[in-house]
Design a protein around this motif. Sequence first.
Motif, PDB file in Angstrom:
ATOM      1  N   VAL A  53      -4.351   5.913   1.949  1.00 19.55           N
ATOM      2  CA  VAL A  53      -3.451   4.993   1.248  1.00 19.55           C
ATOM      3  C   VAL A  53      -3.918   4.864  -0.196  1.00 19.55           C
ATOM      4  N   VAL A  72      -5.946  -4.775   6.503  1.00 16.89           N
ATOM      5  CA  VAL A  72      -5.406  -4.309   5.218  1.00 16.89           C
ATOM      6  C   VAL A  72      -4.306  -5.255   4.757  1.00 16.89           C
ATOM      7  N   ARG A  86      -8.612  -0.752  -4.784  1.00 18.16           N
ATOM      8  CA  ARG A  86      -9.181   0.084  -3.732  1.00 18.16           C
ATOM      9  C   ARG A  86     -10.619  -0.305  -3.360  1.00 18.16           C
ATOM     10  N   VAL A  98      -4.195   2.124  -3.275  1.00 17.17           N
ATOM     11  CA  VAL A  98      -4.189   0.698  -3.578  1.00 17.17           C
ATOM     12  C   VAL A  98      -4.917   0.526  -4.910  1.00 17.17           C
ATOM     13  N   MET A 112      -4.092  -7.473   1.327  1.00 16.14           N
ATOM     14  CA  MET A 112      -2.994  -7.340   0.359  1.00 16.14           C
ATOM     15  C   MET A 112      -2.305  -8.686   0.130  1.00 16.14           C
ATOM     16  N   VAL A 118       0.866  -1.178   0.000  1.00 16.07           N
ATOM     17  CA  VAL A 118       0.000   0.000   0.000  1.00 16.07           C
ATOM     18  C   VAL A 118       0.904   1.229   0.000  1.00 16.07           C
TER      19      VAL A 118
END
Length: 373
Positions: free
Chosen positions: A292, A366, A297, A294, A370, A274
């Motif tokens: 953040v 998070v 998202r 990403v 990921m 991220v």
Amino acid sequence: MTPPAIPLNDLRRHMAATADAVREAVNGVIASGHYILGPRVERFEKEFAGYCGVAHAVGVGNGTDALELALRACGCGPGDEVVTAANAGGYATAAVLNVGATPAYADIDPRTLVLDAKSFQKAVTPKTKAVIVTHLYGLMADMPDLCALARARGIAVVEDCAQAHGAAIAGRKAGAWGDFGCFSFYPTKNLGALGDAGAVITADAASAGTLRALRQYGWQQAKYHSPHETGRNSRMDEMQAAVLSALLPHLDAWNELRRGAAGRYRAALEGRGVVFQHVDAQERYVAHLCVVRVKQRDRLKEALRQRGIGAELHYPVADYRQPAVIKRIGQRAALPATEMAVAEVLSLPCFPEITAAEIDCVAECVASFMGSL
Ligand SMILES: *Cc1c(COP(=O)(O)O)cnc(C)c1O
């Protein structure tokens, strides 16, 4: 719908510690018999100007009005262009459209997500009257560069500091760099009232006088005498001013807690793919939001929602894609860094009272998302 277990922001928690001082301030207003533009507004204006290190602060109704009145004080109107970024929620654009000027968009720096000086330079035309620089998510733009570029071209600098109360570069506060610094005290801001309020700060006494006239029907010197065409009503009330005076002494400590929260996210998510907003000096950043980037998202937001974590998009639409803007300026070529930002940004829960355990829980969620990609 049940509220998220870990909300994006929690104003009840935020106000709890200062509730007694705030109640006392409000009681004082009730007893005073003076409710709009009185001694408490004057006092807060002095305190806030002092905090920002400028000579004048003018209390107004809200942050959007602050921007609009600052543009009017620059003499901005139909036929003028105002350069701004397109990823900052549309507040600057609304102010530009409201004064009848035309917004012109410059791209952002893809690392800091705030107005890029080179792109600003390219967006300038002979019609450019002002630039609105938004210190987005609490991070100050490169004011030394932007101010030098603007001043060399006779362009007024208006800072949108609605997310950056107390941020500074080389000790000089957000709002004290440009010709005008515009603040919102909407309850969720770093310094928030119990309703709508805003302020414009400036070093220039004549401009402060103009702003004072514009916020109250255009009256100058005497009641009922208006030399201004565009006066309207955008006053600060005594209750908000009293509350803000009670809260201002806490602002620096709250900003420090916000920075701490954002720092904990960064440490916890290091190497997880991220991307955080690039901050090269802590004083520039007051962590209004912890954002953040990403690529996935929308999926991450949904994964967080399922775990009871409040995450939001600030902001999902570039200003030049909004219907009101298209109506004014037509379709505009997309700006690459702006497009990247609106597609990838996600704000994580971040407020002064968030606990380390909450941050760790969000970060863990998070990280596990990921890891699943
Ligand atoms: C909140 C905000 C505004 C608008 O302030 P209001 O008081 O809601 O009118 C303007 N600019 C930015 C960057 C904001 O975050």
